[in-house]
Motif scaffolding. Structure first.
Motif, PDB file in Angstrom:
ATOM      1  N   PHE A  45      37.483   7.429  11.102  1.00 53.57           N
ATOM      2  CA  PHE A  45      38.060   8.528  10.325  1.00 53.57           C
ATOM      3  C   PHE A  45      37.979   8.223   8.826  1.00 53.57           C
ATOM      4  N   MET A  46      38.287   6.997   8.457  1.00 56.38           N
ATOM      5  CA  MET A  46      38.240   6.597   7.044  1.00 56.38           C
ATOM      6  C   MET A  46      36.811   6.562   6.496  1.00 56.38           C
ATOM      7  N   ARG A  47      35.838   6.612   7.372  1.00 58.51           N
ATOM      8  CA  ARG A  47      34.431   6.652   6.968  1.00 58.51           C
ATOM      9  C   ARG A  47      33.890   8.088   6.965  1.00 58.51           C
ATOM     10  N   ASP A  48      34.795   9.054   7.095  1.00 58.31           N
ATOM     11  CA  ASP A  48      34.481  10.486   6.980  1.00 58.31           C
ATOM     12  C   ASP A  48      33.688  11.086   8.134  1.00 58.31           C
ATOM     13  N   TYR A  49      33.810  10.509   9.298  1.00 63.92           N
ATOM     14  CA  TYR A  49      33.263  11.140  10.495  1.00 63.92           C
ATOM     15  C   TYR A  49      34.341  12.043  11.101  1.00 63.92           C
ATOM     16  N   ARG A  50      33.920  13.025  11.886  1.00 66.00           N
ATOM     17  CA  ARG A  50      34.868  13.800  12.682  1.00 66.00           C
ATOM     18  C   ARG A  50      35.049  13.035  13.987  1.00 66.00           C
ATOM     19  N   VAL A  51      36.291  12.753  14.332  1.00 69.13           N
ATOM     20  CA  VAL A  51      36.590  11.891  15.470  1.00 69.13           C
ATOM     21  C   VAL A  51      37.131  12.710  16.641  1.00 69.13           C
ATOM     22  N   PHE A  52      36.506  12.531  17.796  1.00 72.92           N
ATOM     23  CA  PHE A  52      36.985  13.106  19.051  1.00 72.92           C
ATOM     24  C   PHE A  52      37.434  11.947  19.931  1.00 72.92           C
ATOM     25  N   PHE A  53      38.693  11.947  20.296  1.00 69.05           N
ATOM     26  CA  PHE A  53      39.283  10.872  21.093  1.00 69.05           C
ATOM     27  C   PHE A  53      39.592  11.452  22.457  1.00 69.05           C
ATOM     28  N   LYS A  71      49.443  10.473  20.461  1.00 62.90           N
ATOM     29  CA  LYS A  71      50.272  11.216  19.504  1.00 62.90           C
ATOM     30  C   LYS A  71      49.965  10.809  18.069  1.00 62.90           C
ATOM     31  N   ASN A  72      49.849   9.512  17.816  1.00 59.92           N
ATOM     32  CA  ASN A  72      49.544   9.037  16.464  1.00 59.92           C
ATOM     33  C   ASN A  72      48.197   9.559  15.978  1.00 59.92           C
ATOM     34  N   LEU A  73      47.193   9.468  16.804  1.00 58.58           N
ATOM     35  CA  LEU A  73      45.860   9.897  16.399  1.00 58.58           C
ATOM     36  C   LEU A  73      45.789  11.409  16.215  1.00 58.58           C
ATOM     37  N   ALA A  74      46.448  12.161  17.088  1.00 60.67           N
ATOM     38  CA  ALA A  74      46.427  13.628  16.979  1.00 60.67           C
ATOM     39  C   ALA A  74      47.120  14.099  15.708  1.00 60.67           C
ATOM     40  N   PHE A  75      48.058  13.321  15.212  1.00 58.92           N
ATOM     41  CA  PHE A  75      48.790  13.701  14.008  1.00 58.92           C
ATOM     42  C   PHE A  75      47.880  13.775  12.789  1.00 58.92           C
ATOM     43  N   ALA A  76      46.912  12.848  12.669  1.00 61.39           N
ATOM     44  CA  ALA A  76      46.145  12.833  11.424  1.00 61.39           C
ATOM     45  C   ALA A  76      44.721  12.297  11.521  1.00 61.39           C
ATOM     46  N   PHE A  77      44.344  11.639  12.600  1.00 62.29           N
ATOM     47  CA  PHE A  77      43.085  10.904  12.595  1.00 62.29           C
ATOM     48  C   PHE A  77      41.990  11.447  13.498  1.00 62.29           C
ATOM     49  N   ALA A  78      42.351  12.180  14.541  1.00 61.72           N
ATOM     50  CA  ALA A  78      41.339  12.550  15.524  1.00 61.72           C
ATOM     51  C   ALA A  78      41.699  13.851  16.230  1.00 61.72           C
ATOM     52  N   HIS A  79      40.685  14.465  16.774  1.00 61.98           N
ATOM     53  CA  HIS A  79      40.878  15.577  17.698  1.00 61.98           C
ATOM     54  C   HIS A  79      41.037  14.937  19.075  1.00 61.98           C
ATOM     55  N   VAL A  80      42.227  15.004  19.625  1.00 65.47           N
ATOM     56  CA  VAL A  80      42.498  14.413  20.928  1.00 65.47           C
ATOM     57  C   VAL A  80      42.348  15.510  21.981  1.00 65.47           C
ATOM     58  N   LEU A  81      41.466  15.279  22.943  1.00 64.82           N
ATOM     59  CA  LEU A  81      41.226  16.264  23.987  1.00 64.82           C
ATOM     60  C   LEU A  81      40.744  15.572  25.250  1.00 64.82           C
ATOM     61  N   ASP A  82      40.838  16.285  26.356  1.00 68.38           N
ATOM     62  CA  ASP A  82      40.379  15.705  27.615  1.00 68.38           C
ATOM     63  C   ASP A  82      38.881  15.946  27.789  1.00 68.38           C
ATOM     64  N   THR A  83      38.307  15.332  28.797  1.00 71.77           N
ATOM     65  CA  THR A  83      36.861  15.398  29.013  1.00 71.77           C
ATOM     66  C   THR A  83      36.376  16.832  29.194  1.00 71.77           C
ATOM     67  N   GLU A  84      37.087  17.605  29.989  1.00 70.76           N
ATOM     68  CA  GLU A  84      36.678  18.991  30.233  1.00 70.76           C
ATOM     69  C   GLU A  84      36.644  19.794  28.934  1.00 70.76           C
TER      70      GLU A  84
END
Length: 94
Positions: A45-53, A71-84
């Motif tokens: 994230f700090m390297r300016d990529y879009r992150v999918f977790f 929860k921490n990552l969804a707050f500011a660092f990544a798009h948190v989603l399931d495989t589907e």
């Protein structure tokens, strides 16, 4: 590529490889959600990529640690989603 630190970017050529290929999004899966996966997500994230977790493609030693990281990552660092959801997003965007 060998990885010797929690982040897959620390001490490796991964960033150079991805940059040279023009990648802008990173999908993170793996073990130790709260350690290696989270550290890599924050670093990328700090390297300016879009992150999918991917929440159901990461795991750790107990559910509390797993959920706290999500929860921490969804707050500011990544798009948190399931495989589907990720597969649906990829189908719609690529």
């Amino acid at each position: 590529m060998d990885k010797n630190r929690y982040s897959a970017f620390r001490g490796t050529v991964l960033d150079e490889m991805l940059t040279s290929c023009g990648f802008e999004e990173i999908i993170i899966t793996g073990v130790m959600t709260n350690c290696c996966c989270e550290t890599t997500a924050r670093d990328v994230f700090m390297r300016d990529y879009r992150v999918f977790f991917v929440s159901d493609a990461t795991a750790t030693v107990n559910e509390d640690l797993h959920l706290s990281t999500l929860k921490n990552l969804a707050f500011a660092f990544a798009h948190v989603l399931d495989t589907e959801s990720l597969c649906r997003w990829v189908d719609e965007n690529f």
